[in-house]
Design a protein around this motif. Structure first.
Motif, PDB file in Angstrom:
ATOM      1  N   ASP A 173       0.834  -1.196   0.000  1.00  0.00           N
ATOM      2  CA  ASP A 173       0.000   0.000   0.000  1.00  0.00           C
ATOM      3  C   ASP A 173       0.876   1.256   0.000  1.00  0.00           C
ATOM      4  O   ASP A 173       0.525   2.291   0.556  1.00  0.00           O
ATOM      5  CB  ASP A 173      -1.015   0.009   1.140  1.00  0.00           C
ATOM      6  CG  ASP A 173      -0.430  -0.335   2.497  1.00  0.00           C
ATOM      7  OD1 ASP A 173       0.514  -1.124   2.546  1.00  0.00           O
ATOM      8  OD2 ASP A 173      -0.943   0.174   3.509  1.00  0.00           O
ATOM      9  N   ASP A 176      -0.795   4.523  -1.191  1.00  0.00           N
ATOM     10  CA  ASP A 176      -1.487   5.358  -0.217  1.00  0.00           C
ATOM     11  C   ASP A 176      -0.489   6.245   0.531  1.00  0.00           C
ATOM     12  O   ASP A 176      -0.779   7.401   0.851  1.00  0.00           O
ATOM     13  CB  ASP A 176      -2.251   4.459   0.757  1.00  0.00           C
ATOM     14  CG  ASP A 176      -3.266   5.215   1.590  1.00  0.00           C
ATOM     15  OD1 ASP A 176      -3.641   6.328   1.190  1.00  0.00           O
ATOM     16  OD2 ASP A 176      -3.706   4.676   2.619  1.00  0.00           O
ATOM     17  N   THR A 219       0.130   4.902   6.801  1.00  0.00           N
ATOM     18  CA  THR A 219      -0.978   4.421   5.973  1.00  0.00           C
ATOM     19  C   THR A 219      -2.060   3.702   6.753  1.00  0.00           C
ATOM     20  O   THR A 219      -3.042   3.250   6.165  1.00  0.00           O
ATOM     21  CB  THR A 219      -0.457   3.462   4.876  1.00  0.00           C
ATOM     22  OG1 THR A 219       0.248   2.372   5.493  1.00  0.00           O
ATOM     23  CG2 THR A 219       0.475   4.179   3.917  1.00  0.00           C
TER      24      THR A 219
END
Length: 323
Positions: A173, A176, A219
């Protein structure tokens, strides 16, 4: 129905007999989670406490890829690995990205001797977006893409070639973290099909990339306490259920979602906010594990942190028997 009995179960995950401090299994003696056939049980989280002692930039969100199409139409790629840690501000964060990005461009397979990356990773304090710029003077590249892969399942040969079998890099991720988009399509078979993490512009030998939305120094906002017990709880489908589209609502392993602070703490106020109705009448074992929103165990700083009980949680559970 009225409550006829209640039992407390106090748990410390520091030194489990089975499992680890982040993922433990407990054998329950008779009478802890047991009720008569005409009765039912509810499990309630009374309290949860855990130190936030893992890095905000960690193995789950610190890798993106540079992918390039050369003038001979061959595709080359390299991971860019941001050093793990807790960055105090975006000055430190952008400096770290610039260093590893330049290293990746100067190394095999790019071999760009004139890559200019230092001072070109910037953070706009108004838009809160990241921008990356580098030059490849006299290079043989048609274009570049920055890509974060967030994929579960069997990938195409093309994607496997880029990722080179690294499963953690295949499910990140980082998008993000940096304020961009993720690539999720397992069937992608060519360069054109790769989803760009950032928008991009090329002017001569200068390549500029800009985030689509605000970057963040972390995140995850919540920790997820999960259990293996069959229950009546449901959730929207996502990567933690290994299905991001269908069905839209599915059974859930989540017992609680607790905001992340330096000391992560939850105390039930009597509303039984985090509870599950148990489907069984006699339960002999219980698994508890702490994950992020994707269902991954909290990222340890090192294997020794888990082995030496340097990351653990304590909680108290209440078993309510109703008749």
């Amino acid at each position: 129905m009225s409550i006829v009995e209640q039992r407390n179960l106090f748990i410390n995950s520091e030194d489990p007999l089975v499992g680890s401090s982040l993922n433990l299994s407990l054998n329950l003696p008779q009478g802890v989670m047991t009720c008569n056939e005409d009765q039912s049980m509810k499990l309630v989280l009374n309290s949860f406490t855990m130190r936030k002692n893992w890095y905000s930039t960690n193995k789950y969100n610190n890798v993106f890829y540079i992918v390039a199409e050369k003038t001979d139409n061959t595709i080359i790629s390299s991971p860019v690995v941001i050093p793990e840690g807790n960055y105090p501000d975006f000055t430190a964060f952008t400096t770290a990205i610039a260093v590893v990005l330049k290293t990746a461009l100067k190394a095999v397979p790019f071999n760009v001797p004139d890559a200019t990356v230092n001072e070109s990773v910037s953070y706009n304090t108004t838009t809160q977006k990241l921008s990356i710029e580098f030059t490849t003077q006299g290079s043989t590249f048609n274009s570049f893409k920055l890509v974060t892969f967030t994929m579960l399942g069997n990938r195409s040969t093309f994607l496997n070639t880029i990722i080179n079998g690294d499963e953690i890099n295949a499910f990140q991720d980082c998008f993000d973290h940096l304020g961009g988009c993720k690539h999720t399509d397992l069937t992608t078979a060519d360069y054109a099909g790769l989803k760009k993490m950032f928008s991009s512009e090329t002017a001569g030998d200068t390549h500029t990339f800009t985030g689509y939305f605000m970057a963040s120094l972390s995140t995850e906002e919540l920790v997820y306490l999960r259990t293996n017990l069959n229950s009546t709880n449901f959730q929207t489908s996502g990567f933690d259920t290994y299905n991001d589209k269908f069905p839209a609502i599915t059974n859930s392993t989540i017992l609680a979602k607790i905001p992340i602070k330096d000391i992560i703490h939850y105390e039930d106020n009597g509303d039984k906010l985090f509870s599950i109705n148990l489907l069984g009448k006699k339960i002999s074992s219980l698994r508890l594990y702490v994950t992020d929103s994707y269902g991954r165990l909290i990222p340890e700083v090192s294997p020794e942190q888990v082995k030496c009980s340097g990351i653990a949680f304590a909680c108290s559970l209440k078993v309510l028997v109703s008749s």
